[in-house]
Design an enzyme around this catalytic site. Sequence first.
Site, PDB file in Angstrom:
ATOM      1  N   SER A 285       6.736   8.476 -12.646  1.00 18.52           N
ATOM      2  CA  SER A 285       6.638   7.024 -12.588  1.00 18.52           C
ATOM      3  C   SER A 285       5.902   6.455 -13.793  1.00 18.52           C
ATOM      4  O   SER A 285       5.981   5.266 -14.067  1.00 18.52           O
ATOM      5  CB  SER A 285       5.900   6.604 -11.317  1.00 18.52           C
ATOM      6  OG  SER A 285       4.543   7.013 -11.387  1.00 18.52           O
TER       7      SER A 285
ATOM      8  N   LYS B 237      -7.421   9.216  -5.023  1.00 18.62           N
ATOM      9  CA  LYS B 237      -7.148   8.927  -6.427  1.00 18.62           C
ATOM     10  C   LYS B 237      -8.219   9.486  -7.357  1.00 18.62           C
ATOM     11  O   LYS B 237      -7.908  10.047  -8.412  1.00 18.62           O
ATOM     12  CB  LYS B 237      -6.999   7.414  -6.636  1.00 18.62           C
ATOM     13  CG  LYS B 237      -6.797   6.998  -8.081  1.00 18.62           C
ATOM     14  CD  LYS B 237      -5.478   7.504  -8.642  1.00 18.62           C
ATOM     15  CE  LYS B 237      -4.377   6.527  -8.364  1.00 18.62           C
ATOM     16  NZ  LYS B 237      -3.120   6.850  -9.068  1.00 18.62           N
TER      17      LYS B 237
ATOM     18  N   TYR C  13     -16.721   7.608  18.297  1.00 17.62           N
ATOM     19  CA  TYR C  13     -15.849   7.981  19.406  1.00 17.62           C
ATOM     20  C   TYR C  13     -15.890   9.490  19.627  1.00 17.62           C
ATOM     21  O   TYR C  13     -15.822   9.972  20.758  1.00 17.62           O
ATOM     22  CB  TYR C  13     -14.429   7.524  19.091  1.00 17.62           C
ATOM     23  CG  TYR C  13     -13.385   7.828  20.146  1.00 17.62           C
ATOM     24  CD1 TYR C  13     -13.144   6.934  21.182  1.00 17.62           C
ATOM     25  CD2 TYR C  13     -12.623   8.990  20.085  1.00 17.62           C
ATOM     26  CE1 TYR C  13     -12.169   7.210  22.140  1.00 17.62           C
ATOM     27  CE2 TYR C  13     -11.654   9.273  21.040  1.00 17.62           C
ATOM     28  CZ  TYR C  13     -11.432   8.375  22.066  1.00 17.62           C
ATOM     29  OH  TYR C  13     -10.470   8.646  23.017  1.00 17.62           O
TER      30      TYR C  13
ATOM     31  N   ASP D  52      -0.612  10.214 -10.964  1.00 16.07           N
ATOM     32  CA  ASP D  52      -0.261  11.039  -9.801  1.00 16.07           C
ATOM     33  C   ASP D  52       0.979  11.902 -10.064  1.00 16.07           C
ATOM     34  O   ASP D  52       0.959  13.119  -9.856  1.00 16.07           O
ATOM     35  CB  ASP D  52      -0.019  10.158  -8.566  1.00 16.07           C
ATOM     36  CG  ASP D  52      -1.185   9.250  -8.272  1.00 16.07           C
ATOM     37  OD1 ASP D  52      -2.318   9.610  -8.645  1.00 16.07           O
ATOM     38  OD2 ASP D  52      -0.975   8.174  -7.686  1.00 16.07           O
ATOM     39  N   SER D  53       2.055  11.273 -10.494  1.00 18.04           N
ATOM     40  CA  SER D  53       3.287  12.037 -10.719  1.00 18.04           C
ATOM     41  C   SER D  53       3.141  12.966 -11.915  1.00 18.04           C
ATOM     42  O   SER D  53       3.741  14.049 -11.939  1.00 18.04           O
ATOM     43  CB  SER D  53       4.475  11.092 -10.918  1.00 18.04           C
ATOM     44  OG  SER D  53       4.287  10.257 -12.041  1.00 18.04           O
TER      45      SER D  53
END
Length: 510
Positions: free
Chosen positions: A221, A366, A81, A225-226
């Site tokens: 968590s 990730k 596009y 990541d955290s």
Amino acid sequence: MNKVLVLDFGSQYTQLIARKIRELGVYSEILPFDTSLSRLKKEQPQALVLSGGPQSVYERGAPLPSKEIFELGLPVLGICYGLQLIAYLLGGEVKPSAKREYGFASLKILDRGGLLSGIRDREQVWMSHGDRLEKLPSGFSITGKTVNTKAAVIENSARRLFGVQFHPEVIHTKEGKKILGNFLFKLARLTPDWNMSSFIQRKIAEIRRMVGPERVICGLSGGVDSLVTSLLIQKAIGPRLTCIFVDNGLLRKGQDHDLRDKFRKKLSLKVNGVEAAEEFVAALRGITSPERKRKTIGRLFINIFDREAKKIGGAKFLAQGTIYPDVIESNPVKGPSSTIKSHHNVGGLPRNLKFKLIEPLKELFKDEVRALALELGMDKDFVSEHPFPGPGLAVRIVGEVNEESLEILRDAEEIVIEEVRKAGVYRKLWQAFAVLLPVKSVGVMGDQRTYQRVVVVRLIQSVDGMTANWFPAAPSLLARISTRIVNEVKGVNRVVYDVTTKPPGTIEWE
């Protein structure tokens, strides 16, 4: 540091463009297609990339940028596009194609002087379009074509404007990375000066500027990541960071105590533990909608963080381990994309949030976060742990979450992980887990009829979590998992295997 801005027109592959550019050593960010000229100038990019998109440039309401972006003097690459946009806005003509082109195509090279330098003739490319470029704008030439697309590659070297009708960012275009490299280094003359070390230094400086003398709390968590977020902030502000680990009753068996010990002893983080299992399970009672579950969990986390912030003398900032796939699936914030599901730390946040957010990883994938974790000195075994969803087992129980279902799922999931590890395939997988369905089936155990729950086994392979394939597990592995679950988990008499890719499915069921 060099920077490339990717303007998002709604392509499912936009994030892959940014990812590939970073892999080539150039920092890239994604911005909405209608980002103002003043904002683009303020960002001071060295090049622009226009993504693909599902619409036609000539349609009413089609996403169109300002034509003035071509007057900024920047090298521009249009993809699919994006190629049609360049042509359309600069006086070319785009029309519906008599033969739409989806899938593999063979690229006939007409000129190797620019974008296609070093690319072999008849190389495989990946097409996904229903329109064609009928008339070139002034100053452009065609340097590549396919059987159904006469203008598969267009170039205007004088103005440094380039376009490809195919998708160089996907793995199906075999030399796509080389084509992107030609744009970045041969045509835009950029330097590959971005890596994880430079990212760390830049983020630490940003956090220090943002936080000033204030305190920060970070929700841990138990995932990479955290934890990476916490380590970055700890490097930036030291003891003014307090981590909050919430046992919400939705964790794996034994996960809460093991993780708290690891955070405190191995990483020297200041961690406050909060026991809130009853609070979460009670709040989820009667809720069956996946979106309501996620938003309920997100609201409860924020309430707890608010209480804990007051206990430590006030904290104006909340840090979260939000990564790019969370943002993409939760909000159409980058371009005209669809909301897939609300992640508890993105779409689940209340509108009247009392904290200022710090999300240093929200533009990373990730695998980039894992590379960053190793750069920060984290243990390799922990870094390679499978992702665990922020809402925990709540999104692996289809239907209402209650104590009985959580107990069944914990036992089943423990067996899945144990057997995957024993089989030596844990490192080959992105995730391995169980899902509990809200249906029962008839079975027979010990010559007696049973009517019990169904467990789904999900083994997934992926690179970044944006796309995924189901793992072709050996029948012997599946047999061991099934036999153990049925024999050892009370209340289950049937086990099935999920063979759905992403897309069309998501990795988690909810």
